[in-house]
Design an enzyme around this catalytic site. Structure first.
Site, PDB file in Angstrom:
ATOM      1  N   LEU A 108       0.816  -1.212   0.000  1.00 14.40           N
ATOM      2  CA  LEU A 108       0.000   0.000   0.000  1.00 14.40           C
ATOM      3  C   LEU A 108       0.849   1.261   0.000  1.00 14.40           C
ATOM      4  O   LEU A 108       1.902   1.328   0.633  1.00 14.40           O
ATOM      5  CB  LEU A 108      -0.916  -0.004   1.234  1.00 14.40           C
ATOM      6  CG  LEU A 108      -1.844  -1.222   1.348  1.00 14.40           C
ATOM      7  CD1 LEU A 108      -2.670  -1.139   2.631  1.00 14.40           C
ATOM      8  CD2 LEU A 108      -2.760  -1.352   0.140  1.00 14.40           C
ATOM      9  N   ASP A 121       0.292   5.892  -0.641  1.00 11.95           N
ATOM     10  CA  ASP A 121      -0.669   6.961  -0.382  1.00 11.95           C
ATOM     11  C   ASP A 121      -1.869   6.945  -1.332  1.00 11.95           C
ATOM     12  O   ASP A 121      -2.949   7.421  -0.969  1.00 11.95           O
ATOM     13  CB  ASP A 121       0.033   8.316  -0.479  1.00 11.95           C
ATOM     14  CG  ASP A 121       0.208   8.907   0.898  1.00 11.95           C
ATOM     15  OD1 ASP A 121      -0.191   8.242   1.885  1.00 11.95           O
ATOM     16  OD2 ASP A 121       0.730  10.031   0.990  1.00 11.95           O
ATOM     17  N   SER A 171       2.450   4.205  -7.533  1.00 12.63           N
ATOM     18  CA  SER A 171       2.190   2.826  -7.950  1.00 12.63           C
ATOM     19  C   SER A 171       3.085   1.912  -7.130  1.00 12.63           C
ATOM     20  O   SER A 171       4.226   2.279  -6.810  1.00 12.63           O
ATOM     21  CB  SER A 171       2.535   2.673  -9.431  1.00 12.63           C
ATOM     22  OG  SER A 171       2.671   1.305  -9.759  1.00 12.63           O
ATOM     23  N   HIS A 199      -3.463   4.247  -2.356  1.00 14.09           N
ATOM     24  CA  HIS A 199      -4.448   3.352  -1.737  1.00 14.09           C
ATOM     25  C   HIS A 199      -5.095   4.027  -0.526  1.00 14.09           C
ATOM     26  O   HIS A 199      -6.304   3.918  -0.301  1.00 14.09           O
ATOM     27  CB  HIS A 199      -3.776   2.065  -1.253  1.00 14.09           C
ATOM     28  CG  HIS A 199      -3.162   1.230  -2.332  1.00 14.09           C
ATOM     29  ND1 HIS A 199      -1.809   1.075  -2.468  1.00 14.09           N
ATOM     30  CD2 HIS A 199      -3.729   0.487  -3.314  1.00 14.09           C
ATOM     31  CE1 HIS A 199      -1.557   0.260  -3.492  1.00 14.09           C
ATOM     32  NE2 HIS A 199      -2.696  -0.098  -4.024  1.00 14.09           N
TER      33      HIS A 199
END
Ligand code: PAF
Length: 293
Positions: free
Chosen positions: A40, A42, A196, A44
């Site tokens: 994860l 930022d 990503s 997400h």
């Protein structure tokens, strides 16, 4: 935050969240799902925060889905960081983490697949055959497992979003219904690179060079919006990426934002510039809005 790895505990936990929400809240115990493959960042967490604003309870799923990886792709290398991820989700006030095993998701004898024609074709669907069948299949299963009122996805994966919405409409899904599949704008690093999980694969020099991607896209968009020939603007974008250190460009295309139909000239409907390009062995994708003529 509760963490569950199999189906019966998941269904019980979601039922409890709905009941608690119904008793305590004013919104009838609504549940939002944020599907992820973990690692994860930022981007997400922005989805999670939006889910918190929109629903009484938030469920996040973490499942690295083998069906959406091609034979030569990075399934084994894909970062798996469940402990770290669960700490981040706990800090965001997530209610439930759904982390099924591969055996729970695809038990022995599993033989079904969802293929969404049209929007799955070309772009990432062309470069990664079978990828969107794998995405549609797992997302349909996640929807049926959690039965959320709404689900949130990042605009970063624009084609994925179009595939999932098409699937929800075509299969008459109700939990969530197609119009309760919400898109959240791409979160970017300070230099413009879209966040990503795959950015972690970039070496430090390639990470610095990767900002050439959003920069070249912005230049192309400004040219198209100023009336320049689309093919010429896209050719310059590819040249800018080569100059910026990108090894190859899988695609750089202007498309209708909703249908994803290819466009060779500026149209009066909302458009999207979509690019996938490789730098130092890592494939990066990005997309941005182009204003209608
Ligand atoms: O975008 C992703 O992380 C994945 O494609 C998704 C939607 C969780 C399905 O595996």
């Amino acid at each position: 935050m509760q963490i569950v790895h199999s189906l019966d505990p998941l269904r019980n936990a979601v039922a409890t969240l709905r009941q608690v929400g119904t008793q305590a809240g004013t919104r009838a115990g609504t549940v939002a799902l944020v599907p992820t493959m973990g690692a994860l960042h930022d981007g997400h967490l922005t989805l999670v925060r939006e889910a918190r604003r929109q629903a009484d309870a938030v469920v996040v799923s973490i499942f690295v889905n083998p069906l959406q990886f091609g034979a030569n792709e990075d399934l084994d290398a894909y970062p798996r960081q469940l402990e770290r991820d669960s700490r981040l989700l706990e800090a965001e006030g997530v209610d439930l983490l759904w982390a099924p095993t591969v055996e729970v998701m695809y038990p022995d004898g599993f033989a079904s697949s969802i293929a969404v024609a049209g929007v799955s074709e070309g772009l990432c669907g062309g470069a990664r055959p079978g990828h969107f069948d794998g995405v549609a299949t797992v997302v349909c299963k996640l929807f049926n497992q959690v039965l959320p009122d709404l689900a949130l996805f990042g605009e970063k994966d624009w084609q994925q979003l179009a595939v999932i919405r098409r699937m929800a409409r075509d299969l008459d899904l109700t939990r969530p219904a197609a119009d309760s599949i919400l898109a959240v704008p791409t979160v970017r690093e300070a230099d413009g690179l879209a966040m990503s999980s795959r950015n972690a694969y970039l070496s430090a020099p390639d990470r610095a060079r990767a900002a050439a991607l959003p920069a070249a896209m912005r230049t192309a968009i400004a040219a198209i919006e100023a009336g320049e020939d689309v093919a010429a603007a896209l050719a310059r974008l590819e040249a800018d990426l080569a100059k910026g250190g990108f090894g190859s460009v899988d695609y750089a295309q202007l498309r209708d934002a909703r249908s994803l139909e290819p466009l060779d000239a500026r149209s009066q409907a909302p458009m999207r510039l979509l690019v996938a390009a490789r730098i130092g062995g890592t494939r990066l994708i990005d997309n941005m809005a182009v204003a209608p003529a």
